[in-house]
Design a protein around this motif. Sequence first.
Motif, PDB file in Angstrom:
ATOM      1  N   ALA A 177       0.833  -1.207   0.000  1.00 49.11           N
ATOM      2  CA  ALA A 177       0.000   0.000   0.000  1.00 49.11           C
ATOM      3  C   ALA A 177       0.871   1.262   0.000  1.00 49.11           C
ATOM      4  N   VAL A 178       1.983   1.218   0.711  1.00 47.37           N
ATOM      5  CA  VAL A 178       2.854   2.400   0.783  1.00 47.37           C
ATOM      6  C   VAL A 178       3.569   2.609  -0.560  1.00 47.37           C
ATOM      7  N   ALA A 179       4.024   1.519  -1.177  1.00 54.52           N
ATOM      8  CA  ALA A 179       4.674   1.641  -2.495  1.00 54.52           C
ATOM      9  C   ALA A 179       3.679   2.203  -3.507  1.00 54.52           C
ATOM     10  N   GLN A 180       2.455   1.677  -3.486  1.00 53.06           N
ATOM     11  CA  GLN A 180       1.446   2.132  -4.456  1.00 53.06           C
ATOM     12  C   GLN A 180       1.061   3.588  -4.208  1.00 53.06           C
ATOM     13  N   ALA A 181       0.890   3.960  -2.940  1.00 52.42           N
ATOM     14  CA  ALA A 181       0.520   5.351  -2.628  1.00 52.42           C
ATOM     15  C   ALA A 181       1.608   6.304  -3.113  1.00 52.42           C
ATOM     16  N   GLY A 284     -12.008  17.227  -1.571  1.00 54.95           N
ATOM     17  CA  GLY A 284     -12.968  17.002  -0.494  1.00 54.95           C
ATOM     18  C   GLY A 284     -12.366  17.231   0.878  1.00 54.95           C
ATOM     19  N   LYS A 285     -13.077  16.734   1.891  1.00 54.60           N
ATOM     20  CA  LYS A 285     -12.681  16.997   3.261  1.00 54.60           C
ATOM     21  C   LYS A 285     -12.649  15.681   4.031  1.00 54.60           C
ATOM     22  N   MET A 286     -11.643  15.512   4.895  1.00 58.36           N
ATOM     23  CA  MET A 286     -11.594  14.333   5.760  1.00 58.36           C
ATOM     24  C   MET A 286     -12.001  14.771   7.157  1.00 58.36           C
ATOM     25  N   SER A 287     -12.251  13.825   8.007  1.00 52.67           N
ATOM     26  CA  SER A 287     -12.556  14.169   9.394  1.00 52.67           C
ATOM     27  C   SER A 287     -11.695  13.281  10.283  1.00 52.67           C
ATOM     28  N   MET A 288     -10.644  13.863  10.862  1.00 51.36           N
ATOM     29  CA  MET A 288      -9.702  13.030  11.611  1.00 51.36           C
ATOM     30  C   MET A 288      -8.869  13.879  12.573  1.00 51.36           C
ATOM     31  N   LYS A 289      -8.705  13.348  13.789  1.00 53.72           N
ATOM     32  CA  LYS A 289      -7.740  13.946  14.711  1.00 53.72           C
ATOM     33  C   LYS A 289      -6.552  12.985  14.734  1.00 53.72           C
ATOM     34  N   ALA A 290      -5.392  13.497  14.359  1.00 48.84           N
ATOM     35  CA  ALA A 290      -4.242  12.600  14.194  1.00 48.84           C
ATOM     36  C   ALA A 290      -3.035  13.135  14.948  1.00 48.84           C
ATOM     37  N   ILE A 400      -2.587   7.455  14.256  1.00 52.22           N
ATOM     38  CA  ILE A 400      -1.159   7.814  14.266  1.00 52.22           C
ATOM     39  C   ILE A 400      -0.704   7.845  12.811  1.00 52.22           C
ATOM     40  N   ILE A 401      -0.095   8.945  12.433  1.00 49.41           N
ATOM     41  CA  ILE A 401       0.506   9.044  11.099  1.00 49.41           C
ATOM     42  C   ILE A 401       2.016   9.002  11.301  1.00 49.41           C
ATOM     43  N   THR A 402       2.700   8.277  10.426  1.00 50.14           N
ATOM     44  CA  THR A 402       4.154   8.187  10.555  1.00 50.14           C
ATOM     45  C   THR A 402       4.807   8.292   9.183  1.00 50.14           C
ATOM     46  N   GLY A 403       6.135   8.247   9.156  1.00 49.94           N
ATOM     47  CA  GLY A 403       6.836   8.395   7.878  1.00 49.94           C
ATOM     48  C   GLY A 403       7.681   7.187   7.556  1.00 49.94           C
ATOM     49  N   CYS A 404       7.380   6.042   8.173  1.00 55.66           N
ATOM     50  CA  CYS A 404       8.203   4.852   7.924  1.00 55.66           C
ATOM     51  C   CYS A 404       7.334   3.600   7.906  1.00 55.66           C
ATOM     52  N   VAL A 405       7.629   2.710   6.976  1.00 60.26           N
ATOM     53  CA  VAL A 405       6.864   1.465   6.889  1.00 60.26           C
ATOM     54  C   VAL A 405       7.086   0.591   8.125  1.00 60.26           C
ATOM     55  N   HIS A 406       8.277   0.670   8.715  1.00 58.80           N
ATOM     56  CA  HIS A 406       8.571  -0.174   9.873  1.00 58.80           C
ATOM     57  C   HIS A 406       7.853   0.336  11.123  1.00 58.80           C
ATOM     58  N   SER A 407       7.833   1.653  11.322  1.00 55.12           N
ATOM     59  CA  SER A 407       7.085   2.209  12.461  1.00 55.12           C
ATOM     60  C   SER A 407       5.612   1.847  12.307  1.00 55.12           C
ATOM     61  N   LYS A 408       5.117   1.972  11.084  1.00 61.00           N
ATOM     62  CA  LYS A 408       3.696   1.656  10.836  1.00 61.00           C
ATOM     63  C   LYS A 408       3.398   0.214  11.271  1.00 61.00           C
ATOM     64  N   ILE A 422      -6.930   4.791  19.804  1.00 57.03           N
ATOM     65  CA  ILE A 422      -6.202   4.843  18.520  1.00 57.03           C
ATOM     66  C   ILE A 422      -6.680   3.643  17.699  1.00 57.03           C
ATOM     67  N   ASN A 423      -7.214   3.909  16.527  1.00 55.66           N
ATOM     68  CA  ASN A 423      -7.721   2.769  15.742  1.00 55.66           C
ATOM     69  C   ASN A 423      -7.095   2.671  14.355  1.00 55.66           C
ATOM     70  N   LYS A 424      -6.106   3.517  14.081  1.00 60.75           N
ATOM     71  CA  LYS A 424      -5.533   3.471  12.736  1.00 60.75           C
ATOM     72  C   LYS A 424      -4.076   3.960  12.774  1.00 60.75           C
ATOM     73  N   VAL A 425      -3.207   3.297  12.026  1.00 53.68           N
ATOM     74  CA  VAL A 425      -1.837   3.792  11.840  1.00 53.68           C
ATOM     75  C   VAL A 425      -1.584   3.844  10.333  1.00 53.68           C
ATOM     76  N   SER A 426      -1.196   4.998   9.836  1.00 56.31           N
ATOM     77  CA  SER A 426      -0.943   5.137   8.385  1.00 56.31           C
ATOM     78  C   SER A 426       0.389   5.804   8.137  1.00 56.31           C
ATOM     79  N   HIS A 427       0.943   5.510   6.983  1.00 54.74           N
ATOM     80  CA  HIS A 427       2.107   6.265   6.498  1.00 54.74           C
ATOM     81  C   HIS A 427       1.578   7.579   5.932  1.00 54.74           C
ATOM     82  N   VAL A 428       2.331   8.650   6.084  1.00 55.05           N
ATOM     83  CA  VAL A 428       1.865   9.972   5.645  1.00 55.05           C
ATOM     84  C   VAL A 428       1.569   9.991   4.141  1.00 55.05           C
TER      85      VAL A 428
END
Length: 438
Positions: A177-181, A284-290, A400-408, A422-428
């Motif tokens: 998913a991170v490579a594709q994004a 559009g608009k998202m709704s998220m506290k991150a 949680i948003i992060t900048g690394c596949v390993h942290s994710k 916390i219900n989601k962890v994503s790469h930025v």
Amino acid sequence: MTNTFKLDHNLDNYEWESRCCMGCAMCKHGDWIHVASDHNFSWICPEWQWGKFDNWGACGRTRIINSLLYGDLEYTDTLAQEAAFRCFSCGGCDVSDKRNLDLEILMMNQSLKVAFVDRGFGRPIHKQMIATLERTGNYYGLNQKDRKNWVASDIKVEKKADTLFFVGCWASFKDNAVAQATARVLNKAQVPFMMLDNETCCGNLQYQTGHLEKFKSAARFNLEKIRATGAKKVVASCAECYRNLKVEYPKVLDFATKDLGFEVLHSAELVDGLVKEGKLKAKGKMSMKATYHDPCSLGRLSEPWIPWEGIRTGGDISNSGWGQIHPRREFRRGQFGCYEAPRNLIKAIPGVELVEMLRNHSNSYHSGEGGGVYEAYPETAQFASDWRVKEAGLTGASAIITGCVHSKFMLNGALARVQNGINKVSHVIELVDEAYNK
Ligand code: SF4
Ligand code: SF4
């Protein structure tokens, strides 16, 4: 006492550190300005927080190294386990020490691992994984022919371009998913990019677990391949690949980052520039506290490498020139890591509120994936991930948003153990893809 000193991985060079360390233990803690409000989150050294004894942390390690260098202790397998290989190589101790003394604590930690490996005391699991890498080109033993299977039919990859996307093993095989994004965002912003034919691992585990000569070979091999493409920019979404290309390759091959011959960028840095130029606009608009987790490799460990060799004086009571350095040098203290680009991207998305954890920027706490600790001591690694998710939950964020596949990967794994909202962890770059591309 005078010390001719070179910043390299020879443990003898850190005898000065082993003498000058004053045992203040600040290397266990983050900057008090940030962390004093809650003692539970004051630690910057996850290894020490787990073990609560000074052999598991830099302040005790300096004493152990002093004893090894003067022959008062011997290299043994027990000492390797209990004083070297549970270190995450996260660099928290290094930035904390440099608020006081400018000792080279992270280089010392790394050199201790190298010294143990050179004497045959590397961890068996690391040796096994490195043998797999040498056999197959990746640590997982997967078929290199499948490395680009993530390239979906809507993704455009050029044969030749100024920008090279260095995908990394984890994004190629485990987190497509991170490579594709990353690829979709570059396509959307009309940044043509190429990839290496038969990309192989950056060698991260080799470096972080003390297998220095093997890592040097990986560095030479990958640099030669990248330079042969003529790429002007190399972009990575894996913070470990980014750090290795930008910092560790120059470090182990003894040249400055500025002489690499190409620029190394994290995808967040590249895309932040594109958003500022108006080449990407959110839909559009998202709704998220991150909240944002600073990966060590993208933050405090990502400053350009500057070689240095010279004289250090003092460090014992018979000499008044304590701490003098000739010639003067530029210190890397972590403050010029990549911190703002991912935050800018998060804040630019309509409807996303960014809230900070107590430990942020160069004070960040480790996610648990680094230094080969997850592979050799998973309980210590999971301990660190759990504490990071506990801290994230205190912000009131749901993601949680992060900048690394390993942290994710590590933080995602902790969600099941720490249930705190916390219900989601994503790469930025995934968040950007969602906000700008879909
Ligand atoms: S390594 Fe630095 S911060 Fe840690 S105890 Fe020694 S002097 Fe203090
Ligand atoms: S590098 Fe990280 S885990 Fe290792 S001693 Fe320093 S703070 Fe602790």
